[in-house]
Design a protein around this motif. Structure first.
Motif, PDB file in Angstrom:
ATOM      1  N   THR A 151       0.759  -1.219  -0.033  1.00  8.71           N
ATOM      2  CA  THR A 151       0.076  -0.105  -0.101  1.00  8.71           C
ATOM      3  C   THR A 151       0.880   1.331  -0.022  1.00  8.71           C
ATOM      4  O   THR A 151       1.879   1.261   0.703  1.00  8.71           O
ATOM      5  CB  THR A 151      -0.955   0.010   1.380  1.00  8.71           C
ATOM      6  OG1 THR A 151      -1.635  -1.243   1.288  1.00  8.71           O
ATOM      7  CG2 THR A 151      -1.953   1.310   1.355  1.00  8.71           C
TER       8      THR A 151
ATOM      9  N   SER B 278       0.428   5.701  -0.284  1.00  9.73           N
ATOM     10  CA  SER B 278      -0.354   6.824  -0.134  1.00  9.73           C
ATOM     11  C   SER B 278       0.142   8.166  -0.083  1.00  9.73           C
ATOM     12  O   SER B 278       1.390   8.243   0.121  1.00  9.73           O
ATOM     13  CB  SER B 278      -1.534   6.433   0.930  1.00  9.73           C
ATOM     14  OG  SER B 278      -0.759   6.668   2.192  1.00  9.73           O
TER      15      SER B 278
ATOM     16  N   VAL C 205      -4.665   6.620  -2.725  1.00  9.99           N
ATOM     17  CA  VAL C 205      -4.061   5.412  -2.134  1.00  9.99           C
ATOM     18  C   VAL C 205      -3.987   4.252  -3.114  1.00  9.99           C
ATOM     19  O   VAL C 205      -4.953   4.150  -3.953  1.00  9.99           O
ATOM     20  CB  VAL C 205      -5.135   4.876  -0.818  1.00  9.99           C
ATOM     21  CG1 VAL C 205      -4.588   3.610  -0.329  1.00  9.99           C
ATOM     22  CG2 VAL C 205      -5.467   5.869   0.079  1.00  9.99           C
TER      23      VAL C 205
END
Length: 156
Positions: free
Chosen positions: A26, A28, A150
């Motif tokens: 992930t 972001s 994101v």
């Protein structure tokens, strides 16, 4: 004596063969920086993030939020798009502001999700651009509203 009990351990490279859909990375970025334009041409709003897929069969789930839209003209509209590098992934992130006698002329946040398939293991930069669609100017991220992007790598 301590014990660790788990149902399964997922490898760093992703889920085992036969399984899919796991989030393995992930990335972001967010901003509250003011962006204003009176141009009908797409312009960067200063919001981007980069990700490198670990497998060419993996996908990138992209979530975006364009926050705090405001306009200088009644019944104005703004439009945005999402780019992967220089390729447009979404061309129609539309935000309408339809107030006719309100001095603030504020609209709502605009959010989107898309599952992108880059098909390689190269680094890719995703960014949001914005423009006005009617006369006047349009602003993004006013009143300390947060805009965000994101990126989540999903195993194929």
């Amino acid at each position: 004596m301590s014990q660790i009990k788990v149902n399964s351990i997922v490898p760093v490279a992703g889920l085992s063969s036969g399984f899919s859909g796991g989030i393995i990375q992930t990335v972001s970025a967010s901003t509250t920086t003011f962006f204003n334009t009176s141009s009908a041409t797409m312009a960067d709003i200063g919001l981007s993030a980069s990700i490198t897929p670990s497998s060419s069969s993996n996908k990138i789930l992209v979530y975006g939020n364009i926050g705090g839209i405001e306009t200088s003209a009644d019944n104005n509209y703004g439009g945005g798009r999402l780019l992967r590098d220089s390729t447009s992934i979404i061309d129609d992130i539309d935000v309408g502001i339809g107030f006719t006698a309100d001095s603030t002329r504020q609209g709502t946040n605009s959010q989107f999700f898309i599952l992108d398939e880059p098909g390689d293991t190269s680094s890719h930069t995703y960014k949001i651009q914005f423009r006005r669609l009617v006369s006047g100017s349009i602003s993004v991220q006013t009143n300390s509203s947060r805009s965000a992007i994101v990126l989540m790598e999903v195993t194929g």
